[in-house]
Design a protein around this motif. Sequence first.
Motif, PDB file in Angstrom:
ATOM      1  N   ASP A 482      30.563  45.829  12.508  1.00 38.22           N
ATOM      2  CA  ASP A 482      30.866  46.581  13.721  1.00 38.22           C
ATOM      3  C   ASP A 482      30.402  48.015  13.498  1.00 38.22           C
ATOM      4  O   ASP A 482      30.891  48.700  12.603  1.00 38.22           O
ATOM      5  N   SER A 483      29.429  48.474  14.290  1.00 37.94           N
ATOM      6  CA  SER A 483      28.836  49.783  14.026  1.00 37.94           C
ATOM      7  C   SER A 483      29.812  50.928  14.252  1.00 37.94           C
ATOM      8  O   SER A 483      29.610  52.020  13.724  1.00 37.94           O
ATOM      9  N   ALA A 484      30.871  50.714  15.020  1.00 34.92           N
ATOM     10  CA  ALA A 484      31.829  51.778  15.275  1.00 34.92           C
ATOM     11  C   ALA A 484      32.843  51.930  14.145  1.00 34.92           C
ATOM     12  O   ALA A 484      33.193  53.049  13.749  1.00 34.92           O
ATOM     13  N   THR A 485      33.302  50.808  13.584  1.00 32.19           N
ATOM     14  CA  THR A 485      34.390  50.845  12.609  1.00 32.19           C
ATOM     15  C   THR A 485      33.971  50.445  11.205  1.00 32.19           C
ATOM     16  O   THR A 485      34.693  50.704  10.247  1.00 32.19           O
ATOM     17  N   GLY A 486      32.832  49.772  11.067  1.00 32.65           N
ATOM     18  CA  GLY A 486      32.427  49.267   9.760  1.00 32.65           C
ATOM     19  C   GLY A 486      33.060  47.947   9.390  1.00 32.65           C
ATOM     20  O   GLY A 486      32.863  47.454   8.273  1.00 32.65           O
ATOM     21  N   ARG A 487      33.793  47.348  10.305  1.00 33.39           N
ATOM     22  CA  ARG A 487      34.427  46.063  10.016  1.00 33.39           C
ATOM     23  C   ARG A 487      33.370  44.987   9.807  1.00 33.39           C
ATOM     24  O   ARG A 487      32.429  44.859  10.593  1.00 33.39           O
ATOM     25  N   LEU A 488      33.521  44.198   8.730  1.00 31.46           N
ATOM     26  CA  LEU A 488      32.605  43.114   8.459  1.00 31.46           C
ATOM     27  C   LEU A 488      32.774  42.029   9.520  1.00 31.46           C
ATOM     28  O   LEU A 488      33.881  41.550   9.756  1.00 31.46           O
ATOM     29  N   LEU A 489      31.670  41.624  10.145  1.00 35.57           N
ATOM     30  CA  LEU A 489      31.697  40.552  11.128  1.00 35.57           C
ATOM     31  C   LEU A 489      31.312  39.221  10.499  1.00 35.57           C
ATOM     32  O   LEU A 489      32.015  38.242  10.647  1.00 35.57           O
ATOM     33  N   TRP A 490      30.188  39.178   9.800  1.00 33.72           N
ATOM     34  CA  TRP A 490      29.755  37.965   9.110  1.00 33.72           C
ATOM     35  C   TRP A 490      28.574  38.289   8.212  1.00 33.72           C
ATOM     36  O   TRP A 490      27.971  39.355   8.310  1.00 33.72           O
ATOM     37  N   THR A 491      28.262  37.354   7.338  1.00 34.92           N
ATOM     38  CA  THR A 491      27.106  37.495   6.467  1.00 34.92           C
ATOM     39  C   THR A 491      26.439  36.142   6.302  1.00 34.92           C
ATOM     40  O   THR A 491      27.095  35.101   6.333  1.00 34.92           O
ATOM     41  N   LEU A 492      25.115  36.151   6.182  1.00 31.33           N
ATOM     42  CA  LEU A 492      24.321  34.938   5.998  1.00 31.33           C
ATOM     43  C   LEU A 492      23.390  35.113   4.808  1.00 31.33           C
ATOM     44  O   LEU A 492      22.779  36.183   4.656  1.00 31.33           O
ATOM     45  N   PRO A 493      23.235  34.097   3.962  1.00 31.23           N
ATOM     46  CA  PRO A 493      24.021  32.859   3.948  1.00 31.23           C
ATOM     47  C   PRO A 493      25.513  33.154   3.750  1.00 31.23           C
ATOM     48  O   PRO A 493      25.865  34.159   3.123  1.00 31.23           O
ATOM     49  N   PRO A 494      26.383  32.298   4.279  1.00 28.81           N
ATOM     50  CA  PRO A 494      27.821  32.549   4.155  1.00 28.81           C
ATOM     51  C   PRO A 494      28.254  32.609   2.696  1.00 28.81           C
ATOM     52  O   PRO A 494      27.680  31.935   1.828  1.00 28.81           O
ATOM     53  N   ILE A 495      29.248  33.429   2.427  1.00 30.74           N
ATOM     54  CA  ILE A 495      29.799  33.506   1.078  1.00 30.74           C
ATOM     55  C   ILE A 495      30.558  32.213   0.801  1.00 30.74           C
ATOM     56  O   ILE A 495      31.435  31.816   1.562  1.00 30.74           O
ATOM     57  N   ARG A 496      30.190  31.549  -0.312  1.00 31.10           N
ATOM     58  CA  ARG A 496      30.783  30.239  -0.613  1.00 31.10           C
ATOM     59  C   ARG A 496      31.471  30.267  -1.968  1.00 31.10           C
ATOM     60  O   ARG A 496      31.075  31.003  -2.864  1.00 31.10           O
ATOM     61  N   SER A 497      32.456  29.447  -2.082  1.00 30.99           N
ATOM     62  CA  SER A 497      33.145  29.304  -3.361  1.00 30.99           C
ATOM     63  C   SER A 497      32.300  28.464  -4.302  1.00 30.99           C
ATOM     64  O   SER A 497      31.325  27.830  -3.905  1.00 30.99           O
TER      65      SER A 497
END
Length: 791
Positions: A482-497
């Motif tokens: 989120d460009s206003a708050t810096g909140r992470l929305l998602w990442t690709l490839p997804p973070i996996r265990s």
Amino acid sequence: MNCDFRLIRMLLFMTVIMVGVSSTAARAQIAEPQMIIRRDARFENIDTSGQSILNSGATLKTDPELEAILEKAERFRQEKQYGIASKLWQSVLERSGDALYSSDDSIYYSLSQRVEQILAELGPEGGLDAWRITADASARELLAEAGDPFDERALQQIVRNFFMSTPGDDAALTLSSIYMDQHDFVGAYRMLRKIVESYPDPTVPLVDVYTRMALCQAMMAEQKDALAAIENARQLASDSDLFRLDEVQALIDSGNGQGLGRRVQEGFTMALANRNRIGLMPALPARLMEVDQQAVWQYYFDTVTQRWSDIKNIKPIFGQDISETVADTVTAKERAMIDKWRQNRWRPKGELLFENGRVHFKTSVDLTVWDEGADSDQVVWRPLWRNEYQLDDHTRTMLNFRRQWQRGNRPALDDSTAPDQSHEIQLFADGVASQWSIEDGILYTIEGKRFDTVPENVPDRLNAGFDFYSRRSRSNQLTAYDSATGRLLWTLPPIRSEEDVDGNAEIESPWIQSGGFMSAPIHYGGLAIVPINHGGAISVVALDPKQDGRTVWKSYLCDETENGANPWSPVNLSVDGSDLFASCGLGVVFIIDPVTGLIRFAKRYQRDGTPKTTFSRFGRGVQQMNYTSWSTDTIVAFGRQMICFSSDAKHIEAHDRNSGELIWRSDIKPLEAEVDYLLGQYDGVLYAAGRETILAFDLQQEGRMIWGGNRMFDGQTSYGRGMLTSDGIYVPVADSIHKYSLTGKNGKPELLGDVAVELGTGAPVGNLYSDGRKIWVQGANRVYALGPAQQ
């Protein structure tokens, strides 16, 4: 000329669709292009002189199986088994996807266009009516399911899969109206042209089709063609149509070939260059170029270390007299890097982003966001984790070769001026890793491997292996904030265990699981569209940003050839109207439908490179090339022109967006100095620059050079990127900034002023940016805000 879009809307209202007009005159106007399917050839790499040839580019995707189905359908048609042939034709239409065909191995079209040509040539009794039995029902069902006769997606599906059906020409005409209402005159013209040139028995009135074509051509500043379209309309017009045609012709005549077109063309400029840096930045007060400038605010990070503890505590330095404080922050390693910067004439690859009064800056491990006020040391936001820069496979291999070769104090291989340290490559060479953009309130950035902490001594992450067929494939992540708050929305490839990694997470996942992103996304119709390199195969993928980057469609473009590509050039996508443009730096450019991902056509161009000596020194016969032309692969739209800048071609080429035909071409070194990056285009003029010159081209005169090309900077070098504003062109030249007029004077550059710049670090002036009040500089590992120097 006093004309606005309200008048155009009124004229469009007058050209409303009339169903049931006789199609006798329509058939007389239809051209029947003759094209045959030809399978992709296997291309040679280089000729004996070491120069690249036309067919050294990427191999494009053709589908022999579908071609075989078409051959089978033709046999059934000859036997008058039209029902079976129709099913086979429709099967190819629905399965063609991104398969291409060509008649000359230069321009490739979608295989679906070949099926349309076959159907158009059949005639009602030759199989077309049999195909329409099911096609008409399917087309009407699409509109019924949409519940709206003006549903754009349903109309596009009809034109794509059922254009030769009875509702096909009506859908194309309706779609042209929608495109014109969106000011997408190129897309509207493409629909109208399909009706005139391809549809066998139009039921829509061609007088309306030609009238709309004339309006589109006028808006693209093509007065001659617009007048020809009006003349075609007059030949089909009734007495009641003549007054309307006179009104349209008066509108075209009033433009004098420029007026209407120029209004539209100005709309192609950007309010602020960001993702591709190809538009206008805000104009600056004239007083800035009347007094020398100095850094009054700056932030930096260490050029080598990636220890978070060494970066998170660094505070910006600001104030009127900060020279002594700044000098204390320059380490011996940074001074050595600055010396190499000047000696090798590098240019920083980093980019700044500006949005809502904030400036965004990438460090070596994260990003920071500051207020533009430049009088604070408080960060607005930064991510909670760090990421490590990842070299691409080809660069890693070449560095291994170079280091192995130079252990015996032997002369350097290939380009000895290129960066050869990981941090130098990140700061001055790798344009892919520096990619980021802000779209609709989302900040997208390409990141490396994520980590929370890092050892005190960071090892050199080069492997010891040798891969003679390495490609520019890489491993990275696309992260959305989120460009206003810096909140992470998602990442690709997804973070996996670890459990997910050990399992088979690749199976039919709706999210991208692997591959390397080759540039930041662009938005179209609520989608985020991004190019991906997967083991050398280039694809374009549309993501849904509201569903954590879920894949909506994926279109394969081409595969990297053995003779290679520039590993550091981003695949910058661009959108204009209903066209998505892609250039991969592999000898071919593409136009794609941004809604479906289907390739409209691909066009080959001449590649220009020099053979690499590295592999031959090690006794290998791999024929790879060095491509060092444009710093990025970018396509700029201007009316019907698609202007191509390719990292593997020492020229600019402009092609027709609908046919792929060459309109104009210019070398990057027409006189004594060459250009290698695009400043932008404004008011019908294209500007490009290099280390010693600027070039200006008149786009309305098919690329005629207006001024520039000679060495302009008094024997000095530009070590950064300039910027284009409505009041002039600003160029960093050594330790100063020069300002040039947009128009030149008597066919030569016009210098409006120059000022010295004191950064306090000993570094040359880097990439320039404007926020409308002051000049910002992105200089490798530092960002500066400039202000008047103390006298």
